[in-house]
Design a protein around this motif. Structure first.
Motif, PDB file in Angstrom:
ATOM      1  N   ALA A   2       6.505  -2.684 -50.008  1.00 44.63           N
ATOM      2  CA  ALA A   2       5.271  -3.247 -49.444  1.00 44.63           C
ATOM      3  C   ALA A   2       4.173  -3.284 -50.504  1.00 44.63           C
ATOM      4  O   ALA A   2       4.109  -2.417 -51.371  1.00 44.63           O
ATOM      5  N   CYS A 257      -3.931  -1.678 -42.032  1.00 41.45           N
ATOM      6  CA  CYS A 257      -3.045  -1.913 -43.187  1.00 41.45           C
ATOM      7  C   CYS A 257      -1.584  -1.742 -42.766  1.00 41.45           C
ATOM      8  O   CYS A 257      -0.728  -2.556 -43.124  1.00 41.45           O
ATOM      9  N   ASP A 258      -1.313  -0.679 -41.999  1.00 43.34           N
ATOM     10  CA  ASP A 258       0.056  -0.447 -41.503  1.00 43.34           C
ATOM     11  C   ASP A 258       0.530  -1.661 -40.696  1.00 43.34           C
ATOM     12  O   ASP A 258       1.633  -2.168 -40.894  1.00 43.34           O
ATOM     13  N   LEU A 260      -0.415  -4.698 -40.801  1.00 45.48           N
ATOM     14  CA  LEU A 260      -0.229  -5.912 -41.606  1.00 45.48           C
ATOM     15  C   LEU A 260       0.885  -5.743 -42.635  1.00 45.48           C
ATOM     16  O   LEU A 260       1.148  -6.652 -43.426  1.00 45.48           O
ATOM     17  N   GLY A 261       1.506  -4.544 -42.645  1.00 44.24           N
ATOM     18  CA  GLY A 261       2.639  -4.336 -43.542  1.00 44.24           C
ATOM     19  C   GLY A 261       2.251  -3.931 -44.959  1.00 44.24           C
ATOM     20  O   GLY A 261       3.040  -4.104 -45.885  1.00 44.24           O
ATOM     21  N   PHE A 262       1.047  -3.403 -45.132  1.00 44.15           N
ATOM     22  CA  PHE A 262       0.635  -2.918 -46.455  1.00 44.15           C
ATOM     23  C   PHE A 262       0.791  -1.404 -46.532  1.00 44.15           C
ATOM     24  O   PHE A 262       0.654  -0.696 -45.528  1.00 44.15           O
ATOM     25  N   GLU A 263       1.029  -0.941 -47.742  1.00 47.99           N
ATOM     26  CA  GLU A 263       1.221   0.477 -48.010  1.00 47.99           C
ATOM     27  C   GLU A 263      -0.121   1.083 -48.435  1.00 47.99           C
ATOM     28  O   GLU A 263      -0.799   0.540 -49.298  1.00 47.99           O
TER      29      GLU A 263
END
Ligand code: MG
Length: 285
Positions: A2, A257-258, A260-263
Motif C-alpha cells: 500500500a 487512510c485505512d 482508502l487503502g493507504f498505509e
C-alpha cells in the motif's frame, strides 16, 4: 504494498498549547511515549516559547529530557525565533518548526509581528538549522481563512510560501487554523501552491471546527497530498470558536487512510484510546 501517508502527531504541542488546562510533565511524557508505541513516526513534542505567553508548554526541557527517544521516531519542536532555537538545541530535537501566517492581521495579533517581520526572525533559524543539519518545517497558518479578515486568497498563501522557500529548504505545512475549509478550498489552495512545492511534499494541517476536516483530507488525498498533521483526541480546540472541535483527530485520519487503502503504520484503536485518555486529563482540569 500500500502507498504510504505520513502523519505528524501535533497533539503534545499544538493540541496542548491551545487547551486552557495544562497537564503535568509526567502526563505529557507518558502521552508522547504512548504515541510512539501506537506507531506515530513523527511527533511534535513541544515548543520552546516564552513560558509567560504559553504556560502550558513551559516545561519543554523536562518533556524532551523525559521521553524515551526512539531512533525511528522524529521528535520535533516549535521555535518562534533564534532565541527559541538556542533554548531548544541542547534538548537535541530531530527537527524544528517555525510559524508564520498568510493573513497580516492574524500575524499581528498572534505573534505581534508582520508577516515580513516573522520571516526576518526566521532567517537565522534557517541558517542555523542548515548548519546543524536539522530538518526544518514552516507552518503557514490561516491558509484558508482568517478569524479577522475572512477568506484568504490562495495567491497570498503562495506568496508567503515563496518567501519561505527563498530563506532555504523547508517542509511547507499549510494550516486551516480555524477549520473553515471545504474540499473546494483545499483544491484551490493546492492549485496555487503546487507551482512552488510538489503536492506530495506539502503538509496539510486541518482543523475540524466546521466538521469538514475529513472531507477536506479525502479531497487532498485524491489530489496527491501524502502528509498530514493530526492531534490525538482532536486536541486543541479553537480560540475563535469556543467549544468547537480542534485539530483533526489522529484516530479519524487513520481511519480514513485505512479505508482508502493507504498505509500509516499507526494503530487507530490505540491512538483513539490515547486521545480519550488525554481529553479526560484536559477536560477535568
Ligand atoms: Mg492546529
Amino acid at each position: 504494498m500500500a502507498e504510504r501517508i505520513e502523519l505528524t502527531e501535533v497533539g503534545p504541542r499544538d493540541g496542548l498549547q491551545n487547551e486552557p488546562t495544562a497537564i503535568s510533565s509526567a502526563d505529557k511524557i507518558a502521552l508522547i511515549d504512548a504515541l510512539a508505541d501506537a506507531g506515530l513516526k513523527a511527533i511534535e513534542a513541544t515548543a520552546f516559547v516564552r513560558p509567560d505567553r504559553i504556560p502550558q508548554l513551559a516545561d519543554a526541557e523536562a518533556v524532551m529530557a523525559g521521553i524515551s527517544r526512539r531512533r525511528d521516531v522524529c521528535y520535533s519542536v516549535l521555535v518562534p525565533n533564534e532565541r527559541g532555537l538556542d533554548r531548544a538545541l541542547p534538548s537535541m530535537p530531530d527537527a524544528v518548526a517555525v510559524f508564520t501566517a498568510a493573513s497580516e492581521t492574524f500575524s499581528q495579533r498572534n505573534t505581534n509581528a508582520s508577516i515580513e517581520q516573522t520571516l526576518e526572525r526566521f532567517a537565522p533559524v534557517f541558517d542555523r538549522c542548515r548548519e546543524e543539519r536539522l530538518p526544518l518545517r514552516a507552518y503557514v497558518s490561516t491558509a484558508v481563512a482568517c478569524p479577522y479578515e475572512g477568506p484568504v486568497d490562495p495567491a497570498a498563501v503562495a506568496q508567503v510560501v515563496a518567501r519561505l522557500l527563498e530563506l532555504g529548504p523547508c517542509e511547507i505545512d499549510l494550516g486551516d487554523t480555524i477549520g473553515a475549509a471545504a474540499p473546494n478550498d483545499i483544491e484551490a489552495l493546492l492549485e496555487a501552491v503546487s507551482r512552488l512545492v510538489t503536492v506530495d511534499e506539502l503538509v496539510l494541517h486541518l482543523h475540524d471546527t466546521g466538521g469538514r476536516a475529513i472531507d477536506c483530507a479525502r479531497r487532498a488525498i485524491e489530489l496527491g497530498v501524502r502528509r498530514f498533521d493530526a492531534a490525538c483526541g482532536g486536541l486543541g480546540g479553537c480560540p475563535y470558536a469556543p467549544g468547537a472541535p480542534g485539530n483533526v483527530s489522529t484516530g479519524d485520519l487513520v481511519e480514513l487512510c485505512d479505508a482508502l487503502g493507504f498505509e500509516t503504520g499507526v494503530d487507530g484503536d490505540a491512538v483513539r484510546a490515547l486521545g480519550g485518555k488525554v481529553r479526560q486529563l484536559v477536560d477535568q482540569g
